[in-house]
Design a protein around this motif. Structure first.
Motif, PDB file in Angstrom:
ATOM      1  N   ARG A 171       5.649   9.322  -9.429  1.00 49.23           N
ATOM      2  CA  ARG A 171       6.356   8.739  -8.350  1.00 49.23           C
ATOM      3  C   ARG A 171       7.063  10.008  -7.519  1.00 49.23           C
ATOM      4  NH1 ARG A 171       9.617   3.619  -9.418  1.00 49.23           N
ATOM      5  NH2 ARG A 171      10.175   5.243 -11.128  1.00 49.23           N
ATOM      6  N   ALA A 209       3.698   6.820  -3.198  1.00 48.79           N
ATOM      7  CA  ALA A 209       2.380   7.198  -3.671  1.00 48.79           C
ATOM      8  C   ALA A 209       2.583   8.232  -4.674  1.00 48.79           C
ATOM      9  CB  ALA A 209       1.551   7.744  -2.173  1.00 48.79           C
ATOM     10  N   LYS A 210       2.254   7.787  -5.639  1.00 43.33           N
ATOM     11  CA  LYS A 210       2.040   8.694  -7.157  1.00 43.33           C
ATOM     12  C   LYS A 210       1.332  10.147  -6.820  1.00 43.33           C
ATOM     13  CE  LYS A 210       3.031   4.883 -10.196  1.00 43.33           C
ATOM     14  NZ  LYS A 210       2.516   4.234 -11.350  1.00 43.33           N
ATOM     15  N   TYR A 235       6.509   1.557  -2.460  1.00 41.94           N
ATOM     16  CA  TYR A 235       5.545   2.169  -1.413  1.00 41.94           C
ATOM     17  C   TYR A 235       5.498   3.791  -1.558  1.00 41.94           C
ATOM     18  CZ  TYR A 235       6.384  -2.036   1.396  1.00 41.94           C
ATOM     19  OH  TYR A 235       6.352  -3.383   1.770  1.00 41.94           O
ATOM     20  N   ILE A 241       0.963  -1.144  -0.050  1.00 42.45           N
ATOM     21  CA  ILE A 241      -0.086  -0.049  -0.175  1.00 42.45           C
ATOM     22  C   ILE A 241       0.915   1.110  -0.119  1.00 42.45           C
ATOM     23  CG2 ILE A 241      -1.810   1.397   1.335  1.00 42.45           C
ATOM     24  CD1 ILE A 241      -2.720  -1.323   2.623  1.00 42.45           C
ATOM     25  N   PRO A 242       1.000   1.970  -1.039  1.00 44.31           N
ATOM     26  CA  PRO A 242       1.840   3.267  -1.072  1.00 44.31           C
ATOM     27  C   PRO A 242       1.495   4.253  -0.164  1.00 44.31           C
ATOM     28  CG  PRO A 242       1.140   2.582  -3.268  1.00 44.31           C
ATOM     29  CD  PRO A 242       0.342   1.885  -2.277  1.00 44.31           C
ATOM     30  N   PHE A 243       2.384   4.789   0.609  1.00 43.75           N
ATOM     31  CA  PHE A 243       2.076   5.791   1.678  1.00 43.75           C
ATOM     32  C   PHE A 243       3.187   6.710   1.606  1.00 43.75           C
ATOM     33  CE2 PHE A 243       4.825   2.843   3.623  1.00 43.75           C
ATOM     34  CZ  PHE A 243       5.616   3.432   4.650  1.00 43.75           C
ATOM     35  N   ARG A 295       4.997   9.697   0.134  1.00 42.40           N
ATOM     36  CA  ARG A 295       5.040  10.761  -1.047  1.00 42.40           C
ATOM     37  C   ARG A 295       6.213  11.167  -1.338  1.00 42.40           C
ATOM     38  NH1 ARG A 295       0.651  15.299   0.804  1.00 42.40           N
ATOM     39  NH2 ARG A 295       1.263  16.244  -1.079  1.00 42.40           N
TER      40      ARG A 295
END
Length: 217
Positions: free
Chosen positions: A115, A84-85, A82, A3-5, A7
């Motif tokens: 990204r 977040a784009k 991880y 889950i990307p988180f 930034r």
């Protein structure tokens, strides 16, 4: 499940902290000082994520056990899945942000690596304008303004790094009820001449969001 988180500005901050820790490992002989830098580095990174999960904390906290340059490269590489784009934005969405610019020249959105973007920006040389698109509170916002290269180096108000600068001057959309029709107020700041470099340097979004609120109201 990944889950990307993280930034872009978070990732840049982590890289900067990693550089500081690696430099300490190379130059400081006192192990107590090194351990202090280790714990401080981990704490600063964790503090950026107030809603962090235990798994995410373990992932980020691994920096405190690194020893070699190779370790740091692997650590930073392990974080990339991880990232977040920056939310995908279409040409139609951008056009709606700048409705008065009927012939708006929009960059090639497919060529952007989202990204590593905190904000999008591009220059219209014909009009000598800079356009900025940012995702704020769940929606896209856009500001535009005059763009004047300074041919000087100093600190960018967005990323706070020493770079070649341009003066960006945007007209505020806020106006009092009794102001005259020709009233306007412009806000100017010096930012990186190269927006790509600025995104690589960004470790905080406070200055950008404050400027957006100042211009848009």
């Amino acid at each position: 499940m990944v889950i990307p988180f993280i930034r872009n500005h978070h990732y840049n901050f982590i890289k900067r902290q990693a550089d500081i820790l690696l430099q300490a490992l190379r130059t400081v002989a006192d192990r107590k000082v090194v351990e202090s830098v280790r714990s401080g580095t981990e704490a600063k990174i964790i503090e950026m994520f107030p809603d962090i999960t235990d798994d995410q904390k373990q992932l980020l906290g691994a920096i405190s056990a690194l020893e070699s340059t190779t370790d740091f490269h692997k650590y930073l590489g392990s974080l990339e899945p991880y990232l977040a784009k920056f939310p995908r934005v279409t040409k139609d969405q951008i056009q709606k942000l700048f409705p008065k610019n009927k012939k708006l020249k929009i960059p090639d959105l497919l060529s952007i690596d989202y990204r590593y973007a905190t904000y999008l920006n591009w220059i219209d040389i014909a009009s000598n304008k800079l356009f900025i698109v940012y995702h704020l509170n769940g929606q896209f916002v856009g500001i535009e303004g005059r763009y004047t290269p300074t041919n000087k180096k100093s600190y960018c108000f967005l990323c706070n790094r020493y770079e070649e600068l341009a003066l960006f001057s945007a007209v505020s959309k806020k106006r009092s009820a009794n102001s005259s029709p020709d009233y306007y107020k412009a806000f100017g700041n010096y930012l990186c001449l190269n927006g790509h470099e600025c995104n690589k340097n960004m470790t905080d979004v406070e200055a950008l969001e404050k400027f957006i609120h100042t211009v848009l109201g």
